[in-house]
Design a protein around this motif. Structure first.
Motif, PDB file in Angstrom:
ATOM      1  N   ASN A 173     -35.863  52.840  12.030  1.00 55.14           N
ATOM      2  CA  ASN A 173     -34.525  53.417  12.051  1.00 55.14           C
ATOM      3  C   ASN A 173     -34.428  54.637  11.138  1.00 55.14           C
ATOM      4  O   ASN A 173     -35.210  54.804  10.206  1.00 55.14           O
ATOM      5  CB  ASN A 173     -33.484  52.383  11.615  1.00 55.14           C
ATOM      6  N   GLU A 174     -33.433  55.460  11.397  1.00 55.37           N
ATOM      7  CA  GLU A 174     -33.188  56.637  10.581  1.00 55.37           C
ATOM      8  C   GLU A 174     -32.551  56.240   9.255  1.00 55.37           C
ATOM      9  O   GLU A 174     -31.656  55.402   9.207  1.00 55.37           O
ATOM     10  CB  GLU A 174     -32.263  57.594  11.331  1.00 55.37           C
ATOM     11  N   ALA A 175     -33.016  56.848   8.173  1.00 50.81           N
ATOM     12  CA  ALA A 175     -32.429  56.613   6.856  1.00 50.81           C
ATOM     13  C   ALA A 175     -31.066  57.288   6.784  1.00 50.81           C
ATOM     14  O   ALA A 175     -30.886  58.400   7.275  1.00 50.81           O
ATOM     15  CB  ALA A 175     -33.337  57.150   5.764  1.00 50.81           C
ATOM     16  N   ALA A 176     -30.094  56.599   6.200  1.00 53.03           N
ATOM     17  CA  ALA A 176     -28.746  57.135   6.055  1.00 53.03           C
ATOM     18  C   ALA A 176     -28.178  56.898   4.658  1.00 53.03           C
ATOM     19  O   ALA A 176     -27.140  57.440   4.312  1.00 53.03           O
ATOM     20  CB  ALA A 176     -27.820  56.506   7.096  1.00 53.03           C
ATOM     21  N   VAL A 177     -28.871  56.078   3.863  1.00 50.95           N
ATOM     22  CA  VAL A 177     -28.376  55.695   2.539  1.00 50.95           C
ATOM     23  C   VAL A 177     -29.502  55.847   1.524  1.00 50.95           C
ATOM     24  O   VAL A 177     -30.629  55.425   1.768  1.00 50.95           O
ATOM     25  CB  VAL A 177     -27.885  54.230   2.541  1.00 50.95           C
ATOM     26  N   GLU A 178     -29.185  56.477   0.392  1.00 47.53           N
ATOM     27  CA  GLU A 178     -30.145  56.540  -0.707  1.00 47.53           C
ATOM     28  C   GLU A 178     -29.793  55.436  -1.691  1.00 47.53           C
ATOM     29  O   GLU A 178     -28.647  55.329  -2.135  1.00 47.53           O
ATOM     30  CB  GLU A 178     -30.109  57.891  -1.410  1.00 47.53           C
ATOM     31  N   LEU A 179     -30.786  54.622  -2.016  1.00 44.69           N
ATOM     32  CA  LEU A 179     -30.593  53.548  -2.983  1.00 44.69           C
ATOM     33  C   LEU A 179     -31.073  54.005  -4.349  1.00 44.69           C
ATOM     34  O   LEU A 179     -32.196  54.495  -4.486  1.00 44.69           O
ATOM     35  CB  LEU A 179     -31.388  52.307  -2.570  1.00 44.69           C
ATOM     36  N   HIS A 180     -30.235  53.841  -5.346  1.00 41.61           N
ATOM     37  CA  HIS A 180     -30.605  54.119  -6.731  1.00 41.61           C
ATOM     38  C   HIS A 180     -30.953  52.775  -7.349  1.00 41.61           C
ATOM     39  O   HIS A 180     -30.071  51.935  -7.559  1.00 41.61           O
ATOM     40  CB  HIS A 180     -29.461  54.806  -7.468  1.00 41.61           C
ATOM     41  N   ILE A 181     -32.254  52.571  -7.590  1.00 47.95           N
ATOM     42  CA  ILE A 181     -32.778  51.286  -8.050  1.00 47.95           C
ATOM     43  C   ILE A 181     -33.263  51.456  -9.481  1.00 47.95           C
ATOM     44  O   ILE A 181     -34.231  52.182  -9.722  1.00 47.95           O
ATOM     45  CB  ILE A 181     -33.924  50.814  -7.135  1.00 47.95           C
ATOM     46  N   MET A 195     -35.361  64.439  10.472  1.00 50.01           N
ATOM     47  CA  MET A 195     -34.885  63.071  10.393  1.00 50.01           C
ATOM     48  C   MET A 195     -35.823  62.269   9.491  1.00 50.01           C
ATOM     49  O   MET A 195     -37.035  62.302   9.656  1.00 50.01           O
ATOM     50  CB  MET A 195     -34.848  62.468  11.795  1.00 50.01           C
ATOM     51  N   THR A 196     -35.238  61.574   8.557  1.00 54.52           N
ATOM     52  CA  THR A 196     -35.998  60.746   7.630  1.00 54.52           C
ATOM     53  C   THR A 196     -35.969  59.309   8.113  1.00 54.52           C
ATOM     54  O   THR A 196     -34.908  58.778   8.453  1.00 54.52           O
ATOM     55  CB  THR A 196     -35.379  60.824   6.216  1.00 54.52           C
ATOM     56  N   ARG A 197     -37.097  58.682   8.114  1.00 59.77           N
ATOM     57  CA  ARG A 197     -37.198  57.284   8.522  1.00 59.77           C
ATOM     58  C   ARG A 197     -36.914  56.358   7.337  1.00 59.77           C
ATOM     59  O   ARG A 197     -37.136  56.705   6.183  1.00 59.77           O
ATOM     60  CB  ARG A 197     -38.602  56.974   9.050  1.00 59.77           C
ATOM     61  N   CYS A 198     -36.436  55.173   7.653  1.00 63.12           N
ATOM     62  CA  CYS A 198     -36.176  54.143   6.652  1.00 63.12           C
ATOM     63  C   CYS A 198     -37.465  53.853   5.878  1.00 63.12           C
ATOM     64  O   CYS A 198     -38.548  53.754   6.466  1.00 63.12           O
ATOM     65  CB  CYS A 198     -35.677  52.876   7.351  1.00 63.12           C
ATOM     66  N   ALA A 199     -37.347  53.697   4.576  1.00 60.42           N
ATOM     67  CA  ALA A 199     -38.504  53.459   3.713  1.00 60.42           C
ATOM     68  C   ALA A 199     -39.039  52.032   3.806  1.00 60.42           C
ATOM     69  O   ALA A 199     -40.135  51.761   3.315  1.00 60.42           O
ATOM     70  CB  ALA A 199     -38.132  53.765   2.263  1.00 60.42           C
ATOM     71  N   GLU A 200     -38.294  51.134   4.416  1.00 56.71           N
ATOM     72  CA  GLU A 200     -38.750  49.749   4.527  1.00 56.71           C
ATOM     73  C   GLU A 200     -39.875  49.644   5.558  1.00 56.71           C
ATOM     74  O   GLU A 200     -39.837  50.291   6.600  1.00 56.71           O
ATOM     75  CB  GLU A 200     -37.592  48.833   4.917  1.00 56.71           C
ATOM     76  N   ASP A 201     -40.863  48.817   5.245  1.00 59.55           N
ATOM     77  CA  ASP A 201     -41.997  48.613   6.149  1.00 59.55           C
ATOM     78  C   ASP A 201     -41.521  48.099   7.499  1.00 59.55           C
ATOM     79  O   ASP A 201     -40.605  47.280   7.578  1.00 59.55           O
ATOM     80  CB  ASP A 201     -42.985  47.611   5.545  1.00 59.55           C
ATOM     81  N   ASP A 202     -42.162  48.555   8.540  1.00 67.83           N
ATOM     82  CA  ASP A 202     -41.906  48.113   9.916  1.00 67.83           C
ATOM     83  C   ASP A 202     -40.488  48.395  10.398  1.00 67.83           C
ATOM     84  O   ASP A 202     -39.979  47.693  11.270  1.00 67.83           O
ATOM     85  CB  ASP A 202     -42.219  46.621  10.082  1.00 67.83           C
ATOM     86  N   ARG A 241     -34.912  54.982  -3.029  1.00 71.20           N
ATOM     87  CA  ARG A 241     -35.397  54.848  -1.657  1.00 71.20           C
ATOM     88  C   ARG A 241     -34.334  55.306  -0.686  1.00 71.20           C
ATOM     89  O   ARG A 241     -33.146  55.120  -0.925  1.00 71.20           O
ATOM     90  CB  ARG A 241     -35.715  53.391  -1.327  1.00 71.20           C
ATOM     91  N   GLU A 242     -34.779  55.857   0.420  1.00 71.29           N
ATOM     92  CA  GLU A 242     -33.880  56.220   1.510  1.00 71.29           C
ATOM     93  C   GLU A 242     -34.092  55.202   2.619  1.00 71.29           C
ATOM     94  O   GLU A 242     -35.222  55.035   3.110  1.00 71.29           O
ATOM     95  CB  GLU A 242     -34.169  57.638   1.991  1.00 71.29           C
ATOM     96  N   VAL A 243     -33.018  54.490   2.971  1.00 69.44           N
ATOM     97  CA  VAL A 243     -33.123  53.399   3.933  1.00 69.44           C
ATOM     98  C   VAL A 243     -32.013  53.488   4.976  1.00 69.44           C
ATOM     99  O   VAL A 243     -31.033  54.202   4.814  1.00 69.44           O
ATOM    100  CB  VAL A 243     -33.065  52.019   3.233  1.00 69.44           C
ATOM    101  N   CYS A 244     -32.166  52.711   6.032  1.00 74.09           N
ATOM    102  CA  CYS A 244     -31.148  52.629   7.078  1.00 74.09           C
ATOM    103  C   CYS A 244     -29.972  51.789   6.562  1.00 74.09           C
ATOM    104  O   CYS A 244     -30.103  51.055   5.575  1.00 74.09           O
ATOM    105  CB  CYS A 244     -31.740  52.025   8.350  1.00 74.09           C
TER     106      CYS A 244
END
Length: 54
Positions: free
Chosen positions: A11-19, A1-8, A25-28
């Motif tokens: 939650n589990e990451a479910a979406v990859e953001l192409h920035i 399980m990958t955790r959300c890349a945002e500080d604090d 980043r992988e975020v919730c």
């Protein structure tokens, strides 16, 4: 399980953001909704999480 890349965020990451101006980043889903409103950011559901992102 990958955790959300945002500080604090624990939650589990479910979406990859192409920035375009930064590394991907992988975020919730909650953080993905915020990021997706920024110009140029493309959200993509991660494998196995397609039902969590519209």
């Amino acid at each position: 399980m990958t955790r959300c890349a945002e500080d604090d965020c624990g939650n589990e990451a479910a979406v990859e953001l192409h920035i375009p101006w930064d590394a991907n980043r992988e975020v919730c889903p909650n953080h993905a909704r915020v990021w997706a409103q920024k110009d140029g950011v493309v959200p993509a559901p991660m494998d196995g999480h397609e039902d969590e992102w519209p």
